[in-house]
Design a protein around this motif. Sequence first.
Motif, PDB file in Angstrom:
ATOM      1  N   ALA A 106       0.806  -1.220   0.000  1.00 53.12           N
ATOM      2  CA  ALA A 106       0.000   0.000   0.000  1.00 53.12           C
ATOM      3  C   ALA A 106       0.842   1.275   0.000  1.00 53.12           C
ATOM      4  O   ALA A 106       0.367   2.331  -0.408  1.00 53.12           O
ATOM      5  N   GLY A 107       2.069   1.206   0.478  1.00 53.46           N
ATOM      6  CA  GLY A 107       2.924   2.385   0.491  1.00 53.46           C
ATOM      7  C   GLY A 107       2.369   3.491   1.366  1.00 53.46           C
ATOM      8  O   GLY A 107       1.707   3.241   2.377  1.00 53.46           O
ATOM      9  N   VAL A 108       2.623   4.723   0.968  1.00 50.26           N
ATOM     10  CA  VAL A 108       2.106   5.878   1.701  1.00 50.26           C
ATOM     11  C   VAL A 108       0.607   5.945   1.460  1.00 50.26           C
ATOM     12  O   VAL A 108       0.147   6.218   0.349  1.00 50.26           O
ATOM     13  N   SER A 109      -0.168   5.693   2.493  1.00 50.65           N
ATOM     14  CA  SER A 109      -1.617   5.579   2.314  1.00 50.65           C
ATOM     15  C   SER A 109      -2.344   5.955   3.602  1.00 50.65           C
ATOM     16  O   SER A 109      -1.747   6.028   4.675  1.00 50.65           O
ATOM     17  N   ARG A 110      -3.644   6.161   3.455  1.00 52.39           N
ATOM     18  CA  ARG A 110      -4.443   6.580   4.610  1.00 52.39           C
ATOM     19  C   ARG A 110      -5.914   6.287   4.362  1.00 52.39           C
ATOM     20  O   ARG A 110      -6.414   6.463   3.245  1.00 52.39           O
ATOM     21  N   TRP A 111      -6.592   5.853   5.401  1.00 47.39           N
ATOM     22  CA  TRP A 111      -8.051   5.722   5.349  1.00 47.39           C
ATOM     23  C   TRP A 111      -8.586   6.137   6.709  1.00 47.39           C
ATOM     24  O   TRP A 111      -8.265   5.520   7.721  1.00 47.39           O
ATOM     25  N   GLY A 112      -9.342   7.222   6.747  1.00 47.67           N
ATOM     26  CA  GLY A 112      -9.786   7.757   8.022  1.00 47.67           C
ATOM     27  C   GLY A 112      -8.575   8.177   8.840  1.00 47.67           C
ATOM     28  O   GLY A 112      -7.728   8.942   8.385  1.00 47.67           O
ATOM     29  N   THR A 113      -8.477   7.650  10.050  1.00 44.24           N
ATOM     30  CA  THR A 113      -7.344   7.977  10.922  1.00 44.24           C
ATOM     31  C   THR A 113      -6.232   6.937  10.847  1.00 44.24           C
ATOM     32  O   THR A 113      -5.213   7.065  11.535  1.00 44.24           O
ATOM     33  N   THR A 114      -6.405   5.915  10.021  1.00 39.52           N
ATOM     34  CA  THR A 114      -5.394   4.865   9.879  1.00 39.52           C
ATOM     35  C   THR A 114      -4.375   5.275   8.830  1.00 39.52           C
ATOM     36  O   THR A 114      -4.718   5.503   7.673  1.00 39.52           O
ATOM     37  N   THR A 115      -3.117   5.375   9.228  1.00 39.03           N
ATOM     38  CA  THR A 115      -2.089   5.867   8.310  1.00 39.03           C
ATOM     39  C   THR A 115      -1.062   4.813   7.900  1.00 39.03           C
ATOM     40  O   THR A 115      -0.357   4.997   6.921  1.00 39.03           O
ATOM     41  N   ASP A 116      -0.951   3.732   8.641  1.00 38.34           N
ATOM     42  CA  ASP A 116      -0.017   2.673   8.260  1.00 38.34           C
ATOM     43  C   ASP A 116      -0.825   1.478   7.772  1.00 38.34           C
ATOM     44  O   ASP A 116      -0.979   0.479   8.471  1.00 38.34           O
ATOM     45  N   ILE A 117      -1.336   1.596   6.557  1.00 39.57           N
ATOM     46  CA  ILE A 117      -2.225   0.575   6.001  1.00 39.57           C
ATOM     47  C   ILE A 117      -1.514  -0.772   5.868  1.00 39.57           C
ATOM     48  O   ILE A 117      -2.113  -1.829   6.107  1.00 39.57           O
ATOM     49  N   ASN A 118      -0.247  -0.759   5.512  1.00 42.35           N
ATOM     50  CA  ASN A 118       0.487  -2.021   5.353  1.00 42.35           C
ATOM     51  C   ASN A 118       0.460  -2.872   6.620  1.00 42.35           C
ATOM     52  O   ASN A 118       0.441  -4.098   6.547  1.00 42.35           O
ATOM     53  N   SER A 119       0.482  -2.217   7.779  1.00 46.04           N
ATOM     54  CA  SER A 119       0.587  -2.948   9.040  1.00 46.04           C
ATOM     55  C   SER A 119      -0.726  -3.577   9.492  1.00 46.04           C
ATOM     56  O   SER A 119      -0.725  -4.365  10.446  1.00 46.04           O
ATOM     57  N   CYS A 120      -1.816  -3.249   8.841  1.00 45.08           N
ATOM     58  CA  CYS A 120      -3.110  -3.785   9.295  1.00 45.08           C
ATOM     59  C   CYS A 120      -3.959  -4.305   8.143  1.00 45.08           C
ATOM     60  O   CYS A 120      -5.174  -4.409   8.271  1.00 45.08           O
ATOM     61  N   SER A 121      -3.320  -4.633   7.025  1.00 46.00           N
ATOM     62  CA  SER A 121      -4.119  -5.023   5.851  1.00 46.00           C
ATOM     63  C   SER A 121      -3.540  -6.225   5.125  1.00 46.00           C
ATOM     64  O   SER A 121      -2.374  -6.578   5.286  1.00 46.00           O
TER      65      SER A 121
END
Length: 265
Positions: free
Chosen positions: A116-131
């Motif tokens: 995902a690289g530099v990404s964001r959804w809502g307040t989540t900014t480290d998408i790689n770590s939770c997806s």
Amino acid sequence: MKKFVVLCTIVGLLLAACSRGPYTATNKFYKKQAKSYSKILATYPLNDSGTTFVGTVNFTMRAPNFVIIHHTAQGSCEQTLKTFTTPVSKVSSHYVICKSGEVYQMLNDMLRAHHAGVSRWGTTTDINSCSIGIEIDNNGREPFTEAQINSLLQLLDRLKKKYNIPTTNFLGHADVAPGRKVDPNRYFPWQKLAEHGFGYWYDTTNVEVKEGFDALMALRTIGYNIANPRSAIQSYKIHFNPQDTTTVLTETDAKIITSLLERYK
């Protein structure tokens, strides 16, 4: 006779090498790396910090909470597999789905892929770590095959049930990286996915837009990063209004977003 034996030995070695498969070396590296991580988990405390370690009995592994869908933007499934097994690329994904519908798993779901690289959804900014990242073989300018979508739906069903992933958290790369990414492309059947419980779709029947409704702020409430409004609008339209290639929010968009707001907020 001696030459014949030597020749047979060489042929045998070549056949053995071929039978090992093209990913034998990278599979070996994966196992070695996974083993090194398991050793870290078994080590306690991790450093001499002067603290006293008391192991709790109430814990589990951190499970993924998002699924991010991509198109590969490459020429073939084989090319993508090669990219993800080449260290210099520094990119990876948990799954790759070929045009035939064949699914390759490249990483344990619990491990962090670089997708995902530099990404964001809502307040989540480290998408790689939770997806979980899913790459679909597609050059970015063509429809996806029926076999791919069928395999994707089966995979998503398993992931959703296994990790209890919220319906809202099935997204595209473009959704979490506005202006930087446009995948999966405008041919991707998001509505079909929503019908199966992976993401939501809109229904503008009898929808009334309230006076003073701020569609851009509503996109932010849904989850989009609106730091660059035009990019956010583009990403929203790739997902929900793919026929419209403009970056202007219309009355139609206001109705769509009003409907989506009720589902995503």
